[in-house]
Design an enzyme around this catalytic site. Structure first.
Site, short mmCIF file in Angstrom:
data_model
loop_
_atom_site.label_atom_id
_atom_site.label_comp_id
_atom_site.label_asym_id
_atom_site.label_seq_id
_atom_site.Cartn_x
_atom_site.Cartn_y
_atom_site.Cartn_z
N SER A 1 0.86 -1.19 0.00
CA SER A 1 0.00 0.00 0.00
C SER A 1 0.89 1.23 0.00
O SER A 1 2.05 1.16 0.44
CB SER A 1 -0.86 0.01 1.27
OG SER A 1 -1.43 1.28 1.49
N TYR B 1 -2.50 -1.03 10.48
CA TYR B 1 -2.42 -1.24 9.03
C TYR B 1 -1.11 -0.67 8.46
O TYR B 1 -0.40 -1.35 7.71
CB TYR B 1 -3.63 -0.58 8.38
CG TYR B 1 -3.78 -0.80 6.90
CD1 TYR B 1 -4.37 -1.97 6.41
CD2 TYR B 1 -3.35 0.16 5.99
CE1 TYR B 1 -4.53 -2.16 5.04
CE2 TYR B 1 -3.50 -0.03 4.63
CZ TYR B 1 -4.10 -1.19 4.16
OH TYR B 1 -4.24 -1.39 2.80
P1 NAI Z 1 -11.14 -6.14 -0.18
O1 NAI Z 1 -11.69 -5.98 1.19
O2 NAI Z 1 -12.09 -6.24 -1.32
O3 NAI Z 1 -10.16 -7.38 -0.28
C1 NAI Z 1 -9.45 -7.93 0.79
C2 NAI Z 1 -9.59 -9.41 0.67
O4 NAI Z 1 -8.76 -10.04 1.65
C3 NAI Z 1 -11.03 -9.86 0.92
O5 NAI Z 1 -11.42 -10.72 -0.14
C4 NAI Z 1 -10.94 -10.59 2.24
O6 NAI Z 1 -11.86 -11.65 2.36
C5 NAI Z 1 -9.51 -11.11 2.18
N1 NAI Z 1 -9.03 -11.51 3.49
C6 NAI Z 1 -9.03 -10.79 4.64
N2 NAI Z 1 -8.54 -11.51 5.65
C7 NAI Z 1 -8.22 -12.73 5.13
C8 NAI Z 1 -7.68 -13.91 5.66
N3 NAI Z 1 -7.35 -14.02 6.95
N4 NAI Z 1 -7.49 -14.97 4.83
C9 NAI Z 1 -7.81 -14.89 3.51
N5 NAI Z 1 -8.32 -13.79 2.96
C10 NAI Z 1 -8.54 -12.72 3.77
O7 NAI Z 1 -10.17 -4.89 -0.39
P2 NAI Z 1 -9.02 -4.67 -1.47
O8 NAI Z 1 -8.87 -3.23 -1.59
O9 NAI Z 1 -9.25 -5.45 -2.67
O10 NAI Z 1 -7.74 -5.22 -0.69
C11 NAI Z 1 -6.82 -6.13 -1.27
C12 NAI Z 1 -5.42 -5.78 -0.80
O11 NAI Z 1 -5.07 -4.51 -1.34
C13 NAI Z 1 -5.27 -5.64 0.71
O12 NAI Z 1 -4.05 -6.20 1.10
C14 NAI Z 1 -5.26 -4.14 0.93
O13 NAI Z 1 -4.55 -3.80 2.09
C15 NAI Z 1 -4.53 -3.70 -0.32
N6 NAI Z 1 -4.71 -2.29 -0.67
C16 NAI Z 1 -5.94 -1.79 -1.01
C17 NAI Z 1 -6.05 -0.47 -1.37
C18 NAI Z 1 -7.36 0.16 -1.75
O14 NAI Z 1 -7.41 1.40 -1.82
N7 NAI Z 1 -8.40 -0.60 -2.03
C19 NAI Z 1 -4.89 0.41 -1.42
C20 NAI Z 1 -3.65 -0.21 -1.01
C21 NAI Z 1 -3.59 -1.52 -0.67
C1 BGC Z 2 -6.27 1.51 2.17
C2 BGC Z 2 -7.45 2.27 1.59
C3 BGC Z 2 -7.04 3.69 1.27
C4 BGC Z 2 -5.76 3.73 0.45
C5 BGC Z 2 -5.24 5.15 0.27
C6 BGC Z 2 -5.11 1.60 1.23
O1 BGC Z 2 -4.02 0.89 1.72
O2 BGC Z 2 -6.64 0.15 2.37
O3 BGC Z 2 -8.51 2.30 2.52
O4 BGC Z 2 -8.07 4.34 0.54
O5 BGC Z 2 -4.75 2.97 1.07
O6 BGC Z 2 -5.13 5.84 1.47
#
Ligand code: NAI
Ligand code: BGC
Length: 267
Positions: free
Chosen positions: A152, A165
């Site tokens: 991130s 986080y």
């Molecule tokens: P999301 O909430 O759609 O995806 C996260 C996924 O991780 C979900 O499918 C959830 O079920 C899964 N997960 C959580 N705990 C788990 C576990 N113990 N075992 C297996 N799966 C688990 O959100 P997103 O945004 O798609 O997140 C994906 C990755 O991207 C995360 O690591 C998040 O930190 C990272 N990220 C997201 C950003 C954003 O703005 N959406 C920005 C920077 C990083």
């Molecule tokens: C976080 C989001 C956030 C983004 C930018 C990600 O790592 O999961 O919630 O919008 O960073 O701040």
């Protein structure tokens, strides 16, 4: 789409929603057989699998808690049983449990660190052991294996109210770099992608709210919130041979969020 990942097998953790879903679909369309990991959203994972199959690819859904050793072991066993191989791990699962520092409960500190850091450790160790044993397979990939961690912008940008986080993503950076330094000579490539704000369930409380969305956009010089596809494009490149000389680095895909936009006309 060019089938650059033909004859390769990929695991994408957290593949039932958001970025993981987008990445799994991209890898599947590029010819990889994809194990779509989910934690509790089986329907979401099945939808990812169906989208890959509809595009002519191969995939299956596999439940596992990435922070639980037995669960991760079971997932890898299933993948080897099903596809007899592994070439790519996208360690994407993550979550937020936000609170002001003085109110943060130990369980939420532990949950976030365990999911992001221990999850990365357990999944990548399993993958690395296999990649080391197997080595490079000619005509499949120049590398013995490829690992991408979903980091991130908060591996760099401090984030008040989200200390668990930001700490986990900061730790993930040095985990990725150390792992890459340790195993690059085995022809295993390890890298991270650091997304900025991508519209997914993790931050929907922000991008679905008009006021909060406006405030968020002030942090993005490029002027738009990202989509999972923005990240999937980069991951696809990072796991393909086109990036064969890229090792131990983080690619920021953030519309300029990490450029300190608060300094525009300020400071
Ligand atoms: P999301 O909430 O759609 O995806 C996260 C996924 O991780 C979900 O499918 C959830 O079920 C899964 N997960 C959580 N705990 C788990 C576990 N113990 N075992 C297996 N799966 C688990 O959100 P997103 O945004 O798609 O997140 C994906 C990755 O991207 C995360 O690591 C998040 O930190 C990272 N990220 C997201 C950003 C954003 O703005 N959406 C920005 C920077 C990083
Ligand atoms: C976080 C989001 C956030 C983004 C930018 C990600 O790592 O999961 O919630 O919008 O960073 O701040």
């Amino acid at each position: 789409m060019e089938k650059s990942l033909k004859n390769q097998v990929a695991i994408v953790t957290g593949g039932s929603s958001g970025i993981g879903k987008g990445v799994a679909i991209y890898l599947g369309k590029a010819g990889a057989k994809v194990a779509v990991n989910y934690h509790s959203d089986e329907e979401g994972a099945n939808d990812t699998v169906n989208q890959i199959k509809e595009a002519g690819g191969e995939a299956f859904a596999i439940q596992a808690d990435v922070a639980d050793e037995a669960s991760v072991e079971h997932m890898f066993d299933k993948v080897f049983e099903t596809y007899e191989n592994l070439d790519i791990l996208v360690s994407n699962a993550g979550l937020q449990k936000d609170a002001a520092f003085e109110n943060m409960e130990l369980k939420d500190w532990n949950l976030v660190l365990n999911t992001i850091l221990t999850g990365a450790f357990l999944c990548s160790q399993k993958a690395v052991k296999y990649f080391m044993k197997r080595g490079v397979v000619d005509d499949v990939s120049k590398a013995a294996g490829k690992i991408v961690f979903m980091s991130s912008v908060h591996q760099e940008i401090p984030w008040a109210g989200h200390i668990n986080y930001a700490t986990a993503k900061g730790g993930l950076t040095e985990f990725m770099r150390t792992l890459s330094q340790e195993i690059a000579h085995k022809k295993i490539r390890v890298n991270s992608v650091a997304p900025g704000a991508i519209a997914t369930p993790i931050n929907e409380d922000v991008w679905k709210d008009d006021e909060k969305r406006k405030e968020l956009l002030k942090l993005i010089p490029y002027g738009r919130i990202g989509e999972p596809e923005d990240i999937a494009e980069t991951v696809l490149w990072l796991v393909s041979d086109k990036s064969d000389y890229v090792n131990g680095t983080t690619i920021f895909v953030d519309g300029g969020m990490s450029l300190y936009p608060g300094f525009i006309g300020n400071g």
